[in-house]
Enzyme design. Structure first.
Site, PDB file in Angstrom:
ATOM      1  N   GLN A  99       0.824  -1.096  -0.088  1.00 13.67           N
ATOM      2  CA  GLN A  99       0.089  -0.080   0.202  1.00 13.67           C
ATOM      3  C   GLN A  99       0.821   1.202  -0.068  1.00 13.67           C
ATOM      4  OE1 GLN A  99      -3.549  -0.437   2.988  1.00 13.67           O
ATOM      5  NE2 GLN A  99      -1.868  -1.745   3.736  1.00 13.67           N
ATOM      6  N   ASN A 100       2.241   1.086   0.271  1.00 14.67           N
ATOM      7  CA  ASN A 100       3.135   2.206   0.434  1.00 14.67           C
ATOM      8  C   ASN A 100       3.295   2.717  -0.949  1.00 14.67           C
ATOM      9  OD1 ASN A 100       2.806   1.355   3.072  1.00 14.67           O
ATOM     10  ND2 ASN A 100       4.859   0.292   3.149  1.00 14.67           N
ATOM     11  N   VAL A 101       3.677   4.164  -1.033  1.00 12.32           N
ATOM     12  CA  VAL A 101       4.124   4.672  -2.343  1.00 12.32           C
ATOM     13  C   VAL A 101       5.512   5.250  -2.136  1.00 12.32           C
ATOM     14  CG1 VAL A 101       1.602   5.629  -2.804  1.00 12.32           C
ATOM     15  CG2 VAL A 101       3.540   6.921  -1.284  1.00 12.32           C
ATOM     16  N   HIS A 117      -1.283   1.242  -4.439  1.00  8.68           N
ATOM     17  CA  HIS A 117      -1.708   2.544  -4.271  1.00  8.68           C
ATOM     18  C   HIS A 117      -0.706   3.636  -4.892  1.00  8.68           C
ATOM     19  CE1 HIS A 117      -3.881   1.490  -0.131  1.00  8.68           C
ATOM     20  NE2 HIS A 117      -4.690   1.261  -1.293  1.00  8.68           N
ATOM     21  N   GLY A 184       2.645  -4.575   8.925  1.00 11.34           N
ATOM     22  CA  GLY A 184       2.544  -3.119   9.003  1.00 11.34           C
ATOM     23  C   GLY A 184       1.432  -2.429   8.683  1.00 11.34           C
ATOM     24  N   SER A 186      -2.689  -1.242   9.456  1.00  9.15           N
ATOM     25  CA  SER A 186      -3.960  -1.176  10.514  1.00  9.15           C
ATOM     26  C   SER A 186      -5.174  -1.694  10.139  1.00  9.15           C
ATOM     27  CB  SER A 186      -4.206   0.381  10.907  1.00  9.15           C
ATOM     28  OG  SER A 186      -4.638   1.026   9.653  1.00  9.15           O
ATOM     29  N   ASN A 211       2.669  -7.378  12.977  1.00  9.45           N
ATOM     30  CA  ASN A 211       2.441  -5.996  13.183  1.00  9.45           C
ATOM     31  C   ASN A 211       2.927  -5.526  14.630  1.00  9.45           C
ATOM     32  OD1 ASN A 211       1.125  -3.653  11.814  1.00  9.45           O
ATOM     33  ND2 ASN A 211      -0.368  -3.625  13.197  1.00  9.45           N
ATOM     34  N   GLU A 213       0.959  -4.075  16.598  1.00  7.29           N
ATOM     35  CA  GLU A 213      -0.039  -4.463  17.621  1.00  7.29           C
ATOM     36  C   GLU A 213      -1.264  -4.986  16.828  1.00  7.29           C
ATOM     37  OE1 GLU A 213      -0.660  -0.338  18.878  1.00  7.29           O
ATOM     38  OE2 GLU A 213      -1.699   0.445  16.907  1.00  7.29           O
TER      39      GLU A 213
HETATM   40  C1  BV8 Z   1     -11.765   2.628  -3.369  1.00  6.75           C
HETATM   41  C2  BV8 Z   1      -2.061   6.535  -1.424  1.00  6.75           C
HETATM   42  C3  BV8 Z   1     -13.592   2.475  -5.189  1.00  6.75           C
HETATM   43  C4  BV8 Z   1      -1.830   7.829  -1.228  1.00  6.75           C
HETATM   44  C5  BV8 Z   1      -3.825   5.740  -0.107  1.00  6.75           C
HETATM   45  C6  BV8 Z   1     -16.168   3.101   4.362  1.00  6.75           C
HETATM   46  C7  BV8 Z   1     -16.003   1.587   4.686  1.00  6.75           C
HETATM   47  C8  BV8 Z   1     -15.162   0.931   3.947  1.00  6.75           C
HETATM   48  C9  BV8 Z   1     -14.467   1.749   2.715  1.00  6.75           C
HETATM   49  C10 BV8 Z   1     -14.759   3.009   2.498  1.00  6.75           C
HETATM   50  C11 BV8 Z   1     -15.666   3.576   3.393  1.00  6.75           C
HETATM   51  N1  BV8 Z   1     -15.633   4.784   2.908  1.00  6.75           N
HETATM   52  C12 BV8 Z   1     -14.783   4.829   1.845  1.00  6.75           C
HETATM   53  C13 BV8 Z   1     -14.303   3.628   1.701  1.00  6.75           C
HETATM   54  C14 BV8 Z   1     -13.345   3.369   0.510  1.00  6.75           C
HETATM   55  C15 BV8 Z   1     -11.946   3.815   0.949  1.00  6.75           C
HETATM   56  C16 BV8 Z   1     -11.515   3.705   2.325  1.00  6.75           C
HETATM   57  O1  BV8 Z   1     -11.060   2.444   2.825  1.00  6.75           O
HETATM   58  N2  BV8 Z   1     -11.705   4.598   3.284  1.00  6.75           N
HETATM   59  C17 BV8 Z   1     -11.339   4.165   4.635  1.00  6.75           C
HETATM   60  C18 BV8 Z   1     -10.606   5.491   5.216  1.00  6.75           C
HETATM   61  C19 BV8 Z   1     -12.761   3.895   5.547  1.00  6.75           C
HETATM   62  N3  BV8 Z   1     -10.797   3.116   0.243  1.00  6.75           N
HETATM   63  C20 BV8 Z   1     -10.867   3.985  -0.930  1.00  6.75           C
HETATM   64  O2  BV8 Z   1     -11.363   5.096  -1.362  1.00  6.75           O
HETATM   65  C21 BV8 Z   1      -9.923   3.176  -2.128  1.00  6.75           C
HETATM   66  N4  BV8 Z   1     -10.484   3.172  -3.379  1.00  6.75           N
HETATM   67  O3  BV8 Z   1     -12.515   2.179  -2.679  1.00  6.75           O
HETATM   68  O4  BV8 Z   1     -12.300   2.713  -4.757  1.00  6.75           O
HETATM   69  C22 BV8 Z   1     -13.898   2.550  -6.521  1.00  6.75           C
HETATM   70  C23 BV8 Z   1     -14.645   1.652  -7.179  1.00  6.75           C
HETATM   71  C24 BV8 Z   1     -14.923   1.500  -8.432  1.00  6.75           C
HETATM   72  C25 BV8 Z   1     -14.135   2.607  -9.170  1.00  6.75           C
HETATM   73  C26 BV8 Z   1     -13.677   3.556  -8.580  1.00  6.75           C
HETATM   74  C27 BV8 Z   1     -13.273   3.528  -7.427  1.00  6.75           C
HETATM   75  C28 BV8 Z   1      -8.654   3.930  -2.252  1.00  6.75           C
HETATM   76  C29 BV8 Z   1      -7.507   3.775  -1.247  1.00  6.75           C
HETATM   77  C30 BV8 Z   1      -6.389   4.159  -1.281  1.00  6.75           C
HETATM   78  C31 BV8 Z   1      -5.979   5.787  -0.822  1.00  6.75           C
HETATM   79  N5  BV8 Z   1      -4.693   5.869  -0.942  1.00  6.75           N
HETATM   80  N6  BV8 Z   1      -2.319   6.051  -0.054  1.00  6.75           N
HETATM   81  C32 BV8 Z   1      -0.838   8.328   0.062  1.00  6.75           C
HETATM   82  O5  BV8 Z   1      -0.055   7.455   0.356  1.00  6.75           O
HETATM   83  O6  BV8 Z   1      -1.000   9.585   0.173  1.00  6.75           O
HETATM   84  S1  BV8 Z   1      -4.339   4.897   1.364  1.00  6.75           S
HETATM   85  C33 BV8 Z   1      -3.158   5.053   2.712  1.00  6.75           C
HETATM   86  O7  BV8 Z   1      -3.488   4.300   3.740  1.00  6.75           O
HETATM   87  C34 BV8 Z   1      -1.721   4.602   2.593  1.00  6.75           C
HETATM   88  O8  BV8 Z   1      -1.605   3.976   1.300  1.00  6.75           O
HETATM   89  C35 BV8 Z   1      -1.724   3.612   3.458  1.00  6.75           C
HETATM   90  O9  BV8 Z   1      -0.588   2.660   3.207  1.00  6.75           O
HETATM   91  C36 BV8 Z   1      -3.176   3.203   3.677  1.00  6.75           C
HETATM   92  C37 BV8 Z   1      -3.470   2.305   4.814  1.00  6.75           C
HETATM   93  O10 BV8 Z   1      -2.688   2.874   5.816  1.00  6.75           O
HETATM   94  P1  BV8 Z   1      -1.759   1.815   6.685  1.00  6.75           P
HETATM   95  O11 BV8 Z   1      -0.447   1.378   5.725  1.00  6.75           O
HETATM   96  O12 BV8 Z   1      -2.153   0.693   7.342  1.00  6.75           O
HETATM   97  O13 BV8 Z   1      -0.970   2.797   7.477  1.00  6.75           O
HETATM   98  P2  BV8 Z   1      -1.556   2.966   9.118  1.00  6.75           P
HETATM   99  O14 BV8 Z   1      -0.817   4.137   9.796  1.00  6.75           O
HETATM  100  O15 BV8 Z   1      -3.074   3.069   9.087  1.00  6.75           O
HETATM  101  O16 BV8 Z   1      -1.171   1.741  10.008  1.00  6.75           O
HETATM  102  C38 BV8 Z   1       0.320   1.438  10.104  1.00  6.75           C
HETATM  103  C39 BV8 Z   1       0.521   0.184  11.017  1.00  6.75           C
HETATM  104  O17 BV8 Z   1       1.692  -0.167  11.065  1.00  6.75           O
HETATM  105  C40 BV8 Z   1      -0.386   0.352  12.338  1.00  6.75           C
HETATM  106  O18 BV8 Z   1      -1.067  -1.128  12.647  1.00  6.75           O
HETATM  107  C41 BV8 Z   1       0.968   0.366  13.437  1.00  6.75           C
HETATM  108  O19 BV8 Z   1       0.674  -0.508  14.558  1.00  6.75           O
HETATM  109  C42 BV8 Z   1       1.849  -0.513  12.674  1.00  6.75           C
HETATM  110  N7  BV8 Z   1       3.282  -0.122  12.882  1.00  6.75           N
HETATM  111  C43 BV8 Z   1       3.766   1.046  12.959  1.00  6.75           C
HETATM  112  N8  BV8 Z   1       5.089   1.255  13.398  1.00  6.75           N
HETATM  113  C44 BV8 Z   1       5.455  -0.218  13.258  1.00  6.75           C
HETATM  114  C45 BV8 Z   1       4.373  -0.971  12.929  1.00  6.75           C
HETATM  115  N9  BV8 Z   1       4.355  -2.340  12.749  1.00  6.75           N
HETATM  116  C46 BV8 Z   1       5.680  -2.752  12.765  1.00  6.75           C
HETATM  117  N10 BV8 Z   1       6.899  -2.448  12.911  1.00  6.75           N
HETATM  118  C47 BV8 Z   1       6.777  -0.978  13.224  1.00  6.75           C
HETATM  119  N11 BV8 Z   1       7.746  -0.261  13.412  1.00  6.75           N
END
Ligand code: BV8
Length: 243
Positions: A99-101, A117, A184, A186, A211, A213
């Protein structure tokens, strides 16, 4: 590390990674307390509507992240390198879906890789869809080398509301895999957060979460190991390789 279920040597492996695998390389995650979404709203910088409304603000957001990843000499970490080592030494396919860019997986040596992504080190033209590598700042004044028009270049990333890349290939790999490992992330952003459920529904793959957590979807995984990626990922890979 508690017990690791070892797959057959010819097992097909799919690995999903999120921002947590790059955290120890110096990149911020999104939803940790000091994460990106604690400082800026998704609606202001990571949607097509935001880019239409205020392109320079969106460019500034991605310019800052690209500069941080590319010019501060941040390096891939032991977790990225362990996954590249697994791909090199495993007898069957290992596919990393990130998912990372950022570019840490490819810089660590992973070759079988999907950036679902997109990548911020690339620019895509809104007019002609031409994609080019991009390392410096991007602005509305930049001209597309494909069609020659200014003002159409955007970061080649997938924003909220846009379809992630290579979804057919990903879904096929999830249905066919023998092992699905999520690292890695959430588990908050779909469709990536739904991959573990897809493996359980469509396939027969063993599901593992690595992960810091438990993620939102933790209960869906058959096996889990918690800790920092640079510690648990190399140990997990060593267990798979029988070291
Ligand atoms: C789509 C690129 C449809 C840009 C990103 C309601 C319910 C369900 C879904 C939706 C909803 N409302 C809207 C939606 C859809 C939406 C969505 O899911 N929204 C969420 C917020 C609810 N999704 C979309 O819009 C997707 N598209 O659905 O299209 C469609 C269908 C037909 C035609 C057209 C369209 C597109 C989603 C992509 C968005 N772009 N990134 C950028 O990077 O700026 S998403 C963004 O979040 C990043 O890519 C990131 O990778 C991604 C997920 O986040 P994580 O990677 O999980 O990062 P996070 O901080 O959350 O978690 C980090 C984890 O690591 C934690 O658990 C932490 O504990 C752990 N950690 C921390 N340190 C460490 C560690 N683990 C190990 N070691 C460590 N040291």
């Amino acid at each position: 590390m508690n017990r690791v279920t070892k797959p057959e040597p010819n097992a097909r492996i799919v690995i999903l990674t999120g921002a947590g695998i790059s955290q120890e390389s110096g990149l911020e995650t999104f939803r940790d307390p000091d994460g990106i979404w604690a400082k800026v709203r998704i609606e202001d910088v990571a949607t097509p509507e935001a880019f239409l409304r205020d392109p320079e603000r969106v460019h500034a957001f991605y310019n800052m992240r690209r500069k941080r990843a590319l010019t501060l000499n941040l390096e891939p970490n032991a977790a990225h390198k362990a996954l590249a080592n697994l791909e090199a030494r495993w007898d069957a396919e290992v596919l990393v879906v990130t998912q990372n860019v950022d570019s840490f997986h490819e810089r660590a040596g992973t070759t079988n890789l999907i950036h679902m992504h997109g990548r911020h080190a690339e620019a895509r033209c809104n007019y002609c869809s031409h994609v080019v590598p991009w390392v410096g700042d991007m602005s509305v004044h930049d001209v597309c080398e494909g069609c020659g028009r200014p003002g159409g270049l955007r970061p080649n990333v997938v924003w909220f509301g846009e379809m992630p890349l290579e979804m057919e290939r990903i879904q096929e790999a999830l249905a066919m895999c023998d092992l699905f490992v999520s690292i890695g992330t959430s588990g908050n952003v779909y469709p990536a957060a739904g991959f573990v459920a897809l493996v359980r529904k469509l396939g027969r793959g063993h599901t593992v979460e690595l992960n810091l957590e438990p993620s939102t979807g933790a209960s869906l995984f058959a096996e889990s190991h918690y800790g920092r990626a640079t510690e648990i990922v190399p140990r997990y890979v060593a267990a798979l390789l029988g070291a």
